[in-house]
Design an enzyme around this catalytic site. Structure first.
Site, PDB file in Angstrom:
ATOM      1  N   ILE A 137     -11.741  -8.832   4.006  1.00 19.72           N
ATOM      2  CA  ILE A 137     -11.599  -7.820   2.958  1.00 19.72           C
ATOM      3  C   ILE A 137     -11.831  -6.444   3.544  1.00 19.72           C
ATOM      4  O   ILE A 137     -12.776  -6.240   4.316  1.00 19.72           O
ATOM      5  CB  ILE A 137     -12.624  -8.094   1.827  1.00 19.72           C
ATOM      6  CG1 ILE A 137     -12.311  -9.437   1.170  1.00 19.72           C
ATOM      7  CG2 ILE A 137     -12.626  -6.972   0.807  1.00 19.72           C
ATOM      8  CD1 ILE A 137     -13.415  -9.934   0.280  1.00 19.72           C
ATOM      9  N   CYS A 138     -10.946  -5.501   3.178  1.00 21.93           N
ATOM     10  CA  CYS A 138     -11.170  -4.111   3.577  1.00 21.93           C
ATOM     11  C   CYS A 138     -11.549  -3.326   2.330  1.00 21.93           C
ATOM     12  O   CYS A 138     -10.685  -2.942   1.546  1.00 21.93           O
ATOM     13  CB  CYS A 138      -9.907  -3.534   4.222  1.00 21.93           C
ATOM     14  SG  CYS A 138     -10.110  -1.827   4.712  1.00 21.93           S
ATOM     15  N   LEU A 139     -12.830  -3.153   2.130  1.00 25.71           N
ATOM     16  CA  LEU A 139     -13.289  -2.433   0.939  1.00 25.71           C
ATOM     17  C   LEU A 139     -14.520  -1.623   1.367  1.00 25.71           C
ATOM     18  O   LEU A 139     -15.466  -2.180   1.933  1.00 25.71           O
ATOM     19  CB  LEU A 139     -13.654  -3.426  -0.171  1.00 25.71           C
ATOM     20  CG  LEU A 139     -14.155  -2.828  -1.485  1.00 25.71           C
ATOM     21  CD1 LEU A 139     -13.109  -1.936  -2.121  1.00 25.71           C
ATOM     22  CD2 LEU A 139     -14.562  -3.928  -2.457  1.00 25.71           C
TER      23      LEU A 139
END
Lengths: 162, 488
Positions: A96-98
């Protein structure tokens, strides 16, 4: 000296904090998300998110794993999508890229806020910094093809372990 | 080297860039250190850029003490939070602790205003309230433990991170509820986004806005002032003040003699500074000259991680004294002064002292080298044994050799000598075979002798052997050692 003393103390804190979060989740469940610890030491949880309505993810359920370090909540949990997902900000391994799971993590976030953030990210991807470039491109250009790829990649939670 | 021939691919560059941008030197040392002489800062910078040398040399004259905070990205917040509690202790009014808890509780309104309900922040706030209560309790009982409780709490990762998180939330709430004051200093005037990106994340260093907000939200209403002193390479002979918040009351009238919280900012890092007058009970503090004496003996300036325990273990500097089994070793020390022919020549006070070129000479020299740039006032004292003895008259260095020693048999002394490893040459007197049983003479006990360089424990004595300083050892038993010394 002080540090070595605080290690076990830190573990006690993380357990207490996660107990409290579990209690909150059980007593005040949030529609569309679930989370439950895998075992009694509580450092690994399994969560689910319902795809938001009126998005390509509507009516789909996504399974995630959450892992908590002894320093939680002062470091973000490690969150991974277990269900294969086609989305600009998640890669094919479920990473996840958050920002709030990286450098913008704050100790005031918790399991529920993380899951709600991921749920809203499903419907509002950040196409400026995609992990999945194809998804970022198709999101605006070809919603039908996007939806097809989402469904093609998706697996129901009960099929996952098989 | 052979690999240099090949051109790294973009991914390799990206990987290197990632490593480089994520690099952070491993933060070590206590989260909050013991208060110590700021001469140690001068020492740290002794080999640095001339601007740093000049500025740090001028530092101890104005700011006698400092305290390190671990440089893990939280140091600015930690320094403010710690000094806030410490200033409350300085005031020493039990009622003020209760007032502050009530006031901080009422700041929940600010947090509610920016959308944070009580259950989001109360767990973090509760650690701060708990500390207020513990300190008040200690003050009420006058058990003298308050300062230790404060230091221990801030050295507990979990408790101190909760308190740091709480004060950061207060800073964020203050900025967002006083957006008119701050909007011109943040990008696009968006204080909410600024706080979400620069104050609330767990890993974010305190910046000017965060510090200004805490000065208003936490420090000023408590009746304290806050100032930040900047140590950088800008031209000048002293550190400059980069932030100042005057202690004022509710009507903006300056409060005279209010406690000041002082931070020392080096680019990227905050420590805590004290003027001599900020330190409430001076007799609890080792006098700076002695501290530098010990620092010099450490012979390891670069790795110097000073704690008060450096001073506390001064007894271990005495030849024949070792950190373990102190009590056991005293007897052998006492026998140093036996009038056996061999030792007589060295210890008899009537014999004029002539400096002998021995291994100690470099030690004294390096000692002087070290002291000179810092305490120009003290330097001369170290050159004259007569004045030097005045220093040694002070309690921490008094050598407790007066208790008449129980007879020591050789059987007992020998294993002690054998078990000792390491780089130390035992004193020639310590294990003199046979003297223990044949001599039953009281050792020299006069303070004149004890404090003179004829005593082998004196660093001017030709047979003086400095204990080698080991930072790890100091940390592992430092605090205990200090207490022992103070209570004796």
């Amino acid at each position: 000296m002080a540090l070595s003393n605080s290690r076990p103390n830190g573990n006690a804190t993380v357990a207490a904090r996660l107990q409290k979060e579990l209690m909150d989740i059980m007593t005040k469940p949030t529609p569309g998300i679930t989370a439950f610890p895998d075992d009694e030491n509580m450092t690994v949880w399994t969560a689910t998110i319902d795809g938001p309505a009126e998005t390509p993810y509507a009516d789909l359920v996504f399974k995630l794993s959450m892992e908590f370090a002894p320093t939680y909540p002062y470091v973000a949990p490690t969150v991974l999508f277990k269900t294969p997902i086609f989305h600009p900000n998640f890669d094919f391994s479920g990473r996840i890229c958050l920002d709030i799971l990286k450098d913008k993590w704050s100790a005031i976030y918790n399991i529920t806020t993380v899951l709600l953030s991921l749920q809203s990210l499903l419907g509002e991807p950040n196409n400026a910094s995609p992990l999945n470039g194809q998804a970022a491109e198709l999101w605006d250009k070809d919603p039908a093809e996007y939806k097809r790829l989402v469904l093609a990649r998706h697996k129901a939670p009960e099929d996952l372990d098989a | 080297m052979a690999d240099d021939a090949y051109m790294p691919a973009d991914e390799d560059y990206a990987h290197l860039q990632k490593l480089s941008s994520e690099y952070a030197p491993e933060a070590t040392g206590p989260l909050v250190g013991e208060r110590q002489s700021s001469a140690a800062i001068t020492t740290q910078y002794a080999t640095a850029d001339p601007v740093y040398r000049v500025k740090t040399a001028a530092l101890p004259a104005k700011y006698a003490y400092f305290r390190t905070c671990r440089g893990d990205g939280h140091c600015g917040w930690r320094a403010i939070a710690f000094t806030y509690f410490e200033a409350l202790l300085r005031v020493g009014d039990v009622g003020k602790f209760e007032d502050e808890e009530a006031r901080l509780n009422s700041l929940g309104n600010l947090l509610a205003h920016i959308g944070y309900s009580r259950d989001i922040w109360i767990d973090f706030a509760e650690e701060a309230f708990e500390l207020l209560r513990k300190l008040a309790h200690s003050l009420r009982n006058m058990d003298g433990q308050a300062a230790e409780i404060l230091l221990q709490t801030f050295n507990d990762t979990s408790e101190s991170m909760a308190i740091i998180t709480y004060v950061k939330l207060l800073a964020s709430a203050w900025v967002q509820t006083h957006s008119d004051d701050f909007m011109h200093f943040v990008p696009m005037g968006d204080v909410k986004a600024y706080c979400a990106n620069n104050i609330e994340p767990t890993q974010c260093e305190a910046d000017n806005i965060g510090i200004a907000a805490l000065a208003e939200a936490l420090v000023k209403p408590a009746g304290f002032g806050l100032e930040v002193w900047y140590l950088d390479r800008s031209p000048g002979e002293e550190i400059n003040r980069s932030f100042h918040s005057e202690p004022t009351d509710h009507h903006h009238v300056p409060i005279p003699n209010a406690p000041m919280l002082r931070l020392l900012y080096k680019p990227g890092h905050y420590d805590i500074l004290y003027k001599a007058g900020d330190v409430p009970r001076v007799h609890h503090q080792p006098p700076p000259p002695q501290q530098s004496l010990h620092v010099a003996l450490a012979n390891s300036f670069d790795d110097f991680q000073p704690t008060a325990s450096n001073v506390a273990d001064v007894m271990t500097m005495i030849p024949g004294m070792y950190p373990t089994g102190l009590g056991q070793r005293w007897p052998s020390l006492s026998y140093d002064f036996s009038p056996s022919p061999a030792s007589c020549a060295q210890v008899t006070p009537i014999q004029p002292y002539a400096p002998v070129p021995t291994p100690i000479t470099p030690v004294s020299t390096s000692h002087l080298d070290f002291v000179t740039p810092i305490h120009s006032g003290h330097t001369s004292q170290y050159n004259r044994p007569s004045i030097h003895s005045i220093h040694l008259d002070q309690p921490p260095v008094t050598l407790p050799i007066h208790p008449p020693p129980p007879p020591v048999s050789i059987d007992r002394a020998a294993p002690i000598g054998l078990e000792r490893g390491g780089p130390f040459r035992p004193s020639m007197y310590e294990l003199e075979p046979g003297f223990g049983s044949s001599m039953q003479v009281q050792p020299f006990q006069t303070s004149i002798f004890r404090n003179s360089h004829f005593n082998t424990a004196h660093y001017m004595n030709p047979d003086f052997e400095p204990e080698q300083w080991c930072p790890d050892g100091d940390y592992s038993n430092g605090n205990k050692g200090r207490h022992k010394l103070q209570s004796s």
